[in-house]
Scaffold this motif. Structure first.
Motif, mmCIF file in Angstrom:
data_model
loop_
_atom_site.group_PDB
_atom_site.id
_atom_site.type_symbol
_atom_site.label_atom_id
_atom_site.label_comp_id
_atom_site.label_asym_id
_atom_site.label_seq_id
_atom_site.Cartn_x
_atom_site.Cartn_y
_atom_site.Cartn_z
ATOM 1 N N HIS A 113 32.807 44.810 39.337
ATOM 2 C CA HIS A 113 33.434 46.074 38.924
ATOM 3 C C HIS A 113 34.299 46.614 40.051
ATOM 4 O O HIS A 113 34.017 47.646 40.654
ATOM 5 C CB HIS A 113 32.349 47.087 38.546
ATOM 6 C CG HIS A 113 32.835 48.225 37.692
ATOM 7 N ND1 HIS A 113 33.573 49.266 38.181
ATOM 8 C CD2 HIS A 113 32.690 48.478 36.355
ATOM 9 C CE1 HIS A 113 33.850 50.118 37.213
ATOM 10 N NE2 HIS A 113 33.329 49.662 36.089
ATOM 11 N N ASN A 114 35.405 45.912 40.337
ATOM 12 C CA ASN A 114 36.334 46.387 41.369
ATOM 13 C C ASN A 114 37.737 45.877 41.048
ATOM 14 O O ASN A 114 37.931 44.959 40.254
ATOM 15 C CB ASN A 114 35.887 45.934 42.771
ATOM 16 C CG ASN A 114 35.855 44.428 42.903
ATOM 17 O OD1 ASN A 114 36.895 43.786 42.992
ATOM 18 N ND2 ASN A 114 34.652 43.847 42.897
ATOM 19 N N TRP A 115 38.734 46.483 41.700
ATOM 20 C CA TRP A 115 40.117 46.188 41.367
ATOM 21 C C TRP A 115 40.544 44.789 41.797
ATOM 22 O O TRP A 115 41.444 44.195 41.195
ATOM 23 C CB TRP A 115 41.038 47.243 41.986
ATOM 24 C CG TRP A 115 40.910 48.553 41.287
ATOM 25 C CD1 TRP A 115 40.311 49.691 41.742
ATOM 26 C CD2 TRP A 115 41.359 48.852 39.957
ATOM 27 N NE1 TRP A 115 40.349 50.685 40.796
ATOM 28 C CE2 TRP A 115 40.989 50.198 39.686
ATOM 29 C CE3 TRP A 115 42.023 48.121 38.971
ATOM 30 C CZ2 TRP A 115 41.279 50.808 38.466
ATOM 31 C CZ3 TRP A 115 42.301 48.736 37.762
ATOM 32 C CH2 TRP A 115 41.937 50.058 37.531
ATOM 33 N N ILE A 116 39.938 44.250 42.835
ATOM 34 C CA ILE A 116 40.306 42.895 43.275
ATOM 35 C C ILE A 116 39.992 41.881 42.177
ATOM 36 O O ILE A 116 40.824 41.029 41.839
ATOM 37 C CB ILE A 116 39.559 42.531 44.583
ATOM 38 C CG1 ILE A 116 40.004 43.455 45.711
ATOM 39 C CG2 ILE A 116 39.816 41.069 44.951
ATOM 40 C CD1 ILE A 116 39.216 43.291 46.996
ATOM 41 N N VAL A 117 38.801 41.989 41.623
ATOM 42 C CA VAL A 117 38.407 41.071 40.552
ATOM 43 C C VAL A 117 39.259 41.302 39.309
ATOM 44 O O VAL A 117 39.647 40.352 38.616
ATOM 45 C CB VAL A 117 36.903 41.239 40.227
ATOM 46 C CG1 VAL A 117 36.507 40.394 39.026
ATOM 47 C CG2 VAL A 117 36.059 40.861 41.431
ATOM 48 N N ARG A 118 39.590 42.551 39.011
ATOM 49 C CA ARG A 118 40.430 42.837 37.847
ATOM 50 C C ARG A 118 41.811 42.193 38.005
ATOM 51 O O ARG A 118 42.354 41.614 37.054
ATOM 52 C CB ARG A 118 40.568 44.350 37.647
ATOM 53 C CG ARG A 118 39.263 45.046 37.292
ATOM 54 C CD ARG A 118 39.481 46.503 36.937
ATOM 55 N NE ARG A 118 38.236 47.246 36.902
ATOM 56 C CZ ARG A 118 37.361 47.227 35.882
ATOM 57 N NH1 ARG A 118 37.612 46.485 34.833
ATOM 58 N NH2 ARG A 118 36.260 47.957 35.940
ATOM 59 N N VAL A 119 42.387 42.274 39.184
ATOM 60 C CA VAL A 119 43.695 41.664 39.441
ATOM 61 C C VAL A 119 43.600 40.143 39.323
ATOM 62 O O VAL A 119 44.519 39.491 38.800
ATOM 63 C CB VAL A 119 44.224 42.084 40.825
ATOM 64 C CG1 VAL A 119 45.452 41.269 41.204
ATOM 65 C CG2 VAL A 119 44.559 43.572 40.836
ATOM 66 N N MET A 120 42.490 39.571 39.782
ATOM 67 C CA MET A 120 42.295 38.129 39.649
ATOM 68 C C MET A 120 42.282 37.717 38.173
ATOM 69 O O MET A 120 42.890 36.711 37.788
ATOM 70 C CB MET A 120 40.995 37.713 40.328
ATOM 71 C CG MET A 120 41.028 37.772 41.847
ATOM 72 S SD MET A 120 39.405 37.446 42.596
ATOM 73 C CE MET A 120 39.085 35.775 41.995
ATOM 74 N N TRP A 121 41.585 38.509 37.334
ATOM 75 C CA TRP A 121 41.552 38.209 35.907
ATOM 76 C C TRP A 121 42.949 38.311 35.298
ATOM 77 O O TRP A 121 43.338 37.483 34.462
ATOM 78 C CB TRP A 121 40.602 39.169 35.188
ATOM 79 C CG TRP A 121 39.181 38.706 35.152
ATOM 80 C CD1 TRP A 121 38.113 39.260 35.786
ATOM 81 C CD2 TRP A 121 38.666 37.595 34.404
ATOM 82 N NE1 TRP A 121 36.957 38.559 35.496
ATOM 83 C CE2 TRP A 121 37.273 37.543 34.647
ATOM 84 C CE3 TRP A 121 39.238 36.646 33.564
ATOM 85 C CZ2 TRP A 121 36.457 36.560 34.073
ATOM 86 C CZ3 TRP A 121 38.425 35.661 32.996
ATOM 87 C CH2 TRP A 121 37.058 35.628 33.251
ATOM 88 N N ILE A 122 43.714 39.321 35.689
ATOM 89 C CA ILE A 122 45.077 39.469 35.179
ATOM 90 C C ILE A 122 45.913 38.246 35.542
ATOM 91 O O ILE A 122 46.721 37.757 34.745
ATOM 92 C CB ILE A 122 45.721 40.762 35.711
ATOM 93 C CG1 ILE A 122 45.019 41.987 35.107
ATOM 94 C CG2 ILE A 122 47.217 40.801 35.415
ATOM 95 C CD1 ILE A 122 45.449 43.305 35.705
ATOM 96 N N GLY A 123 45.698 37.732 36.750
ATOM 97 C CA GLY A 123 46.391 36.516 37.171
ATOM 98 C C GLY A 123 46.014 35.316 36.307
ATOM 99 O O GLY A 123 46.877 34.510 35.929
ATOM 100 N N ILE A 124 44.730 35.217 35.960
ATOM 101 C CA ILE A 124 44.278 34.123 35.086
ATOM 102 C C ILE A 124 44.906 34.238 33.711
ATOM 103 O O ILE A 124 45.416 33.257 33.153
ATOM 104 C CB ILE A 124 42.736 34.137 34.981
ATOM 105 C CG1 ILE A 124 42.106 33.766 36.332
ATOM 106 C CG2 ILE A 124 42.261 33.181 33.888
ATOM 107 C CD1 ILE A 124 40.605 33.970 36.390
ATOM 108 N N TYR A 125 44.883 35.455 33.151
ATOM 109 C CA TYR A 125 45.476 35.662 31.829
ATOM 110 C C TYR A 125 46.977 35.351 31.843
ATOM 111 O O TYR A 125 47.513 34.739 30.910
ATOM 112 C CB TYR A 125 45.253 37.100 31.361
ATOM 113 C CG TYR A 125 43.815 37.470 31.125
ATOM 114 C CD1 TYR A 125 42.895 36.539 30.637
ATOM 115 C CD2 TYR A 125 43.362 38.759 31.384
ATOM 116 C CE1 TYR A 125 41.580 36.883 30.412
ATOM 117 C CE2 TYR A 125 42.040 39.121 31.151
ATOM 118 C CZ TYR A 125 41.153 38.179 30.677
ATOM 119 O OH TYR A 125 39.844 38.525 30.450
ATOM 120 N N THR A 126 47.656 35.803 32.889
ATOM 121 C CA THR A 126 49.102 35.567 32.980
ATOM 122 C C THR A 126 49.410 34.075 33.032
ATOM 123 O O THR A 126 50.341 33.599 32.364
ATOM 124 C CB THR A 126 49.690 36.267 34.217
ATOM 125 O OG1 THR A 126 49.397 37.671 34.158
ATOM 126 C CG2 THR A 126 51.194 36.075 34.299
#
Length: 246
Positions: free
Chosen positions: A125-138
């Protein structure tokens, strides 16, 4: 075609965990499960919600507050407090993070019997992991998209869980039909709800919040309820026998 399949699978997988684990288990306690299974559900939430991952305990508190203060200024996600779905989405986001961080003072009665895995959420539950997921989706969209318009669905993928919750809580207090007279604006969005797994029967749910089956009329189908019955038969969860009180 692969991207369409990914989007559909992601939609229903994310919706399953939000409907069954966050809503019916964390917020309403409609069934029990072992600590091991609870942790497996946490993992399922993380891998399906991805960049829009939500804490089950914070969600549970927020939804309990919604039932206690529906359509009032104290309702954490009411369309009566914001002029648009985007406004409600932003307001809900702020209220959620204030509850999660402890900035919002919450009465102890709303905190009882909530699932909690703090060590896990320190990682997830932090922004670093959220950005990583966005990178995976992209990267998935870049690899599988065959037309430019497909990228219009990328923001929905990145905010999947948040948008699913907002869609129900905004539309179901704006448009739909009513089975029961209640002291709020809750409505049922769809007569046959295969899109939101039975969560669209919002008026039914507000009338009987501790009924595991959100459907009421003969034509209403609640896939979430039948999934819980299947999980109960498999011994994964234990449905409680609850009287459908208001």
């Amino acid at each position: 075609m692969e991207l369409v399949a990914f989007f559909v699978i992601h939609w229903y997988a994310s919706l399953f965990f939000q409907s069954v684990f966050h809503h019916r288990y964390a917020a309403h306690g409609l069934f029990t499960m072992s600590r091991t299974m609870e942790k497996l559900f946490y993992l399922g939430c993380f891998f399906t919600q991805g960049s829009s991952y939500m804490s089950a305990s914070a969600y549970g508190i927020m939804h309990r507050l919604h039932h206690a203060h529906t359509d009032t200024e104290s309702d954490p996600h009411s369309p009566k407090n914001t002029p648009s779905i985007l406004g409600m989405l932003w307001s809900t986001r702020n209220n959620y993070f204030n509850i999660y961080s402890g900035k919002t003072e919450v009465d102890e009665k709303f905190k009882k019997n909530l699932p909690d895995w703090k060590s896990f959420e320190k990682i997830t539950h932090n922004w670093i992991v959220r950005v990583m997921w966005i990178g995976i989706y992209t990267s998935i969209y870049i690899h599988f998209a065959t037309a430019w318009w497909m990228f219009l669905f990328l923001p929905i993928t990145c905010a999947m869980a948040s948008l699913q919750g907002a869609a129900v809580n905004w539309w179901a207090h704006k448009f739909g039909y009513v089975n029961f007279r209640v002291n709020n604006t809750s409505k049922n969005i769809l007569p046959i709800d295969l899109i939101f797994w039975g969560e669209a029967y919002h008026n039914n749910h507000h009338r009987y919040p501790n009924n595991p089956n959100n459907s009421a009329k003969w034509f209403e189908i609640d896939p979430g309820y039948y999934m819980m019955k299947l999980l109960d038969k498999l011994g994964i969860i234990r449905l409680k026998t609850l009287a459908p009180t208001v």
